[in-house]
Write a protein that holds these residues in place. Structure first.
Motif, PDB file in Angstrom:
ATOM      1  N   PHE A  85       2.133 -12.980  -6.181  1.00  0.00           N
ATOM      2  CA  PHE A  85       1.798 -12.300  -4.926  1.00  0.00           C
ATOM      3  C   PHE A  85       1.475 -13.335  -3.867  1.00  0.00           C
ATOM      4  O   PHE A  85       0.739 -14.278  -4.097  1.00  0.00           O
ATOM      5  CB  PHE A  85       0.591 -11.358  -5.110  1.00  0.00           C
ATOM      6  CG  PHE A  85       0.266 -10.590  -3.866  1.00  0.00           C
ATOM      7  CD1 PHE A  85       0.974  -9.460  -3.537  1.00  0.00           C
ATOM      8  CD2 PHE A  85      -0.740 -11.018  -3.024  1.00  0.00           C
ATOM      9  CE1 PHE A  85       0.693  -8.755  -2.389  1.00  0.00           C
ATOM     10  CE2 PHE A  85      -1.033 -10.317  -1.873  1.00  0.00           C
ATOM     11  CZ  PHE A  85      -0.326  -9.183  -1.562  1.00  0.00           C
ATOM     12  N   SER A  86       2.042 -13.172  -2.706  1.00  0.00           N
ATOM     13  CA  SER A  86       1.813 -14.108  -1.618  1.00  0.00           C
ATOM     14  C   SER A  86       1.891 -13.368  -0.294  1.00  0.00           C
ATOM     15  O   SER A  86       2.665 -12.453  -0.131  1.00  0.00           O
ATOM     16  CB  SER A  86       2.863 -15.211  -1.645  1.00  0.00           C
ATOM     17  OG  SER A  86       2.788 -15.997  -0.484  1.00  0.00           O
ATOM     18  N   LEU A  87       1.087 -13.784   0.660  1.00  0.00           N
ATOM     19  CA  LEU A  87       1.121 -13.189   1.990  1.00  0.00           C
ATOM     20  C   LEU A  87       1.753 -14.164   2.987  1.00  0.00           C
ATOM     21  O   LEU A  87       1.335 -14.270   4.110  1.00  0.00           O
ATOM     22  CB  LEU A  87      -0.286 -12.831   2.459  1.00  0.00           C
ATOM     23  CG  LEU A  87      -0.879 -11.580   1.859  1.00  0.00           C
ATOM     24  CD1 LEU A  87      -2.269 -11.336   2.386  1.00  0.00           C
ATOM     25  CD2 LEU A  87      -0.002 -10.384   2.106  1.00  0.00           C
ATOM     26  N   PHE A  98      -3.221  -7.644  -5.874  1.00  0.00           N
ATOM     27  CA  PHE A  98      -3.616  -9.031  -5.631  1.00  0.00           C
ATOM     28  C   PHE A  98      -3.632  -9.872  -6.892  1.00  0.00           C
ATOM     29  O   PHE A  98      -3.487 -11.090  -6.824  1.00  0.00           O
ATOM     30  CB  PHE A  98      -4.976  -9.094  -4.932  1.00  0.00           C
ATOM     31  CG  PHE A  98      -4.902  -8.681  -3.492  1.00  0.00           C
ATOM     32  CD1 PHE A  98      -4.218  -9.465  -2.576  1.00  0.00           C
ATOM     33  CD2 PHE A  98      -5.487  -7.506  -3.059  1.00  0.00           C
ATOM     34  CE1 PHE A  98      -4.123  -9.087  -1.244  1.00  0.00           C
ATOM     35  CE2 PHE A  98      -5.404  -7.119  -1.739  1.00  0.00           C
ATOM     36  CZ  PHE A  98      -4.724  -7.915  -0.825  1.00  0.00           C
ATOM     37  N   ALA A  99      -3.796  -9.231  -8.048  1.00  0.00           N
ATOM     38  CA  ALA A  99      -3.786  -9.969  -9.312  1.00  0.00           C
ATOM     39  C   ALA A  99      -2.371 -10.200  -9.832  1.00  0.00           C
ATOM     40  O   ALA A  99      -2.167 -10.954 -10.772  1.00  0.00           O
ATOM     41  CB  ALA A  99      -4.610  -9.224 -10.360  1.00  0.00           C
ATOM     42  N   ALA A 100      -1.398  -9.549  -9.196  1.00  0.00           N
ATOM     43  CA  ALA A 100      -0.005  -9.677  -9.651  1.00  0.00           C
ATOM     44  C   ALA A 100       0.466 -11.108  -9.522  1.00  0.00           C
ATOM     45  O   ALA A 100       0.196 -11.794  -8.542  1.00  0.00           O
ATOM     46  CB  ALA A 100       0.896  -8.752  -8.832  1.00  0.00           C
ATOM     47  N   PRO A 103      -0.171   5.025 -10.083  1.00  0.00           N
ATOM     48  CA  PRO A 103      -0.513   4.343  -8.833  1.00  0.00           C
ATOM     49  C   PRO A 103      -1.322   3.080  -9.128  1.00  0.00           C
ATOM     50  O   PRO A 103      -2.165   3.073 -10.027  1.00  0.00           O
ATOM     51  CB  PRO A 103      -1.371   5.362  -8.079  1.00  0.00           C
ATOM     52  CG  PRO A 103      -1.081   6.669  -8.703  1.00  0.00           C
ATOM     53  CD  PRO A 103      -0.707   6.383 -10.129  1.00  0.00           C
ATOM     54  N   LEU A 104      -1.029   2.021  -8.411  1.00  0.00           N
ATOM     55  CA  LEU A 104      -1.754   0.778  -8.597  1.00  0.00           C
ATOM     56  C   LEU A 104      -2.995   0.767  -7.713  1.00  0.00           C
ATOM     57  O   LEU A 104      -3.110   1.553  -6.782  1.00  0.00           O
ATOM     58  CB  LEU A 104      -0.860  -0.412  -8.260  1.00  0.00           C
ATOM     59  CG  LEU A 104       0.433  -0.554  -9.069  1.00  0.00           C
ATOM     60  CD1 LEU A 104       1.194  -1.794  -8.628  1.00  0.00           C
ATOM     61  CD2 LEU A 104       0.143  -0.613 -10.561  1.00  0.00           C
ATOM     62  N   TYR A 129       0.831  -1.204   0.000  1.00  0.00           N
ATOM     63  CA  TYR A 129       0.000   0.000   0.000  1.00  0.00           C
ATOM     64  C   TYR A 129       0.867   1.256   0.000  1.00  0.00           C
ATOM     65  O   TYR A 129       0.644   2.180  -0.779  1.00  0.00           O
ATOM     66  CB  TYR A 129      -0.935  -0.012   1.215  1.00  0.00           C
ATOM     67  CG  TYR A 129      -1.694   1.268   1.396  1.00  0.00           C
ATOM     68  CD1 TYR A 129      -2.766   1.583   0.562  1.00  0.00           C
ATOM     69  CD2 TYR A 129      -1.341   2.183   2.379  1.00  0.00           C
ATOM     70  CE1 TYR A 129      -3.462   2.769   0.708  1.00  0.00           C
ATOM     71  CE2 TYR A 129      -2.029   3.368   2.540  1.00  0.00           C
ATOM     72  CZ  TYR A 129      -3.083   3.656   1.700  1.00  0.00           C
ATOM     73  OH  TYR A 129      -3.763   4.829   1.847  1.00  0.00           O
ATOM     74  N   TYR A 130       1.858   1.298   0.881  1.00  0.00           N
ATOM     75  CA  TYR A 130       2.718   2.467   1.023  1.00  0.00           C
ATOM     76  C   TYR A 130       3.481   2.767  -0.266  1.00  0.00           C
ATOM     77  O   TYR A 130       3.551   3.914  -0.703  1.00  0.00           O
ATOM     78  CB  TYR A 130       3.697   2.243   2.177  1.00  0.00           C
ATOM     79  CG  TYR A 130       4.631   3.401   2.423  1.00  0.00           C
ATOM     80  CD1 TYR A 130       4.270   4.424   3.280  1.00  0.00           C
ATOM     81  CD2 TYR A 130       5.874   3.474   1.806  1.00  0.00           C
ATOM     82  CE1 TYR A 130       5.121   5.500   3.521  1.00  0.00           C
ATOM     83  CE2 TYR A 130       6.727   4.537   2.040  1.00  0.00           C
ATOM     84  CZ  TYR A 130       6.346   5.543   2.888  1.00  0.00           C
ATOM     85  OH  TYR A 130       7.181   6.592   3.117  1.00  0.00           O
TER      86      TYR A 130
END
Length: 184
Positions: free
Chosen positions: A181-183, A176-178, A169-170, A140-141
């Protein structure tokens, strides 16, 4: 102003080394980078070991009394006064060693996360939960939140735009569609 990396864990020699190594690998350092830290005991040894004299490194040490800063000491640890002056001039942000940008980032993070606020009843249930939350704040930042300090004319840029990583800006759906991407 780009938030280059983060590590959830204690401030230790091992974590300091891991964090700096991660920032170096992500950053593609060009020229003689300027590194400014607080007086944490492990920074100097890790920076000297990983980068050596290929940087300009300074420390800003604040002495506090009754929760107020009473003295600020600036130390040049690696490099010369001339190299420091040139690096500060090139940074376009300040004429003296300071940690104001990282302090501002810390405040933004504390305000953006109930887990990181001081004196808050909220807490992360486990380290993985906190790590995922910090990674979301990181995206986000850098990629979504425009920064007034990066405003040029009527265009307010994100740190990722300023660093040349993206052209606009995204949105959260872009993140999330990238691919990849993983959390975790």
């Amino acid at each position: 102003r780009l938030w280059a990396g983060s590590l959830v864990g204690r401030r230790s020699y091992r974590n300091t080394k891991f964090m700096l190594n991660d920032v170096i690998l992500r950053g593609h350092l060009v020229g003689l980078p300027l590194i400014i830290t607080d007086g944490f005991e492990y920074y100097f040894g890790v920076i000297r070991r990983l980068i050596g004299h290929a940087c300009v490194y300074g420390q800003v040490i604040k002495t506090r009394r009754n929760n107020r800063v009473v003295r600020v000491e600036r130390r040049l640890k690696i490099g010369t006064a001339r190299l420091l002056k040139d690096a500060l001039l090139e940074s376009e942000d300040s004429e003296t060693l300071n940690t104001s940008f990282v302090e501002r980032l810390n405040l933004t993070l504390r305000q953006g996360s109930a887990y990181l606020r001081r004196r808050s009843p909220c807490h992360a249930r486990c380290e993985d939960q906190l790590r995922g939350h910090v990674e979301l704040l990181h995206c986000y930042y850098n990629f979504i939140r425009p920064h007034r300090g990066l405003k040029f004319g009527s265009v307010c840029r994100t740190p990722a735009m300023q660093a040349g990583l993206v052209t606009k800006p995204l949105s959260p759906s872009d993140i999330f569609a990238a691919r990849g991407f993983s959390l975790r």
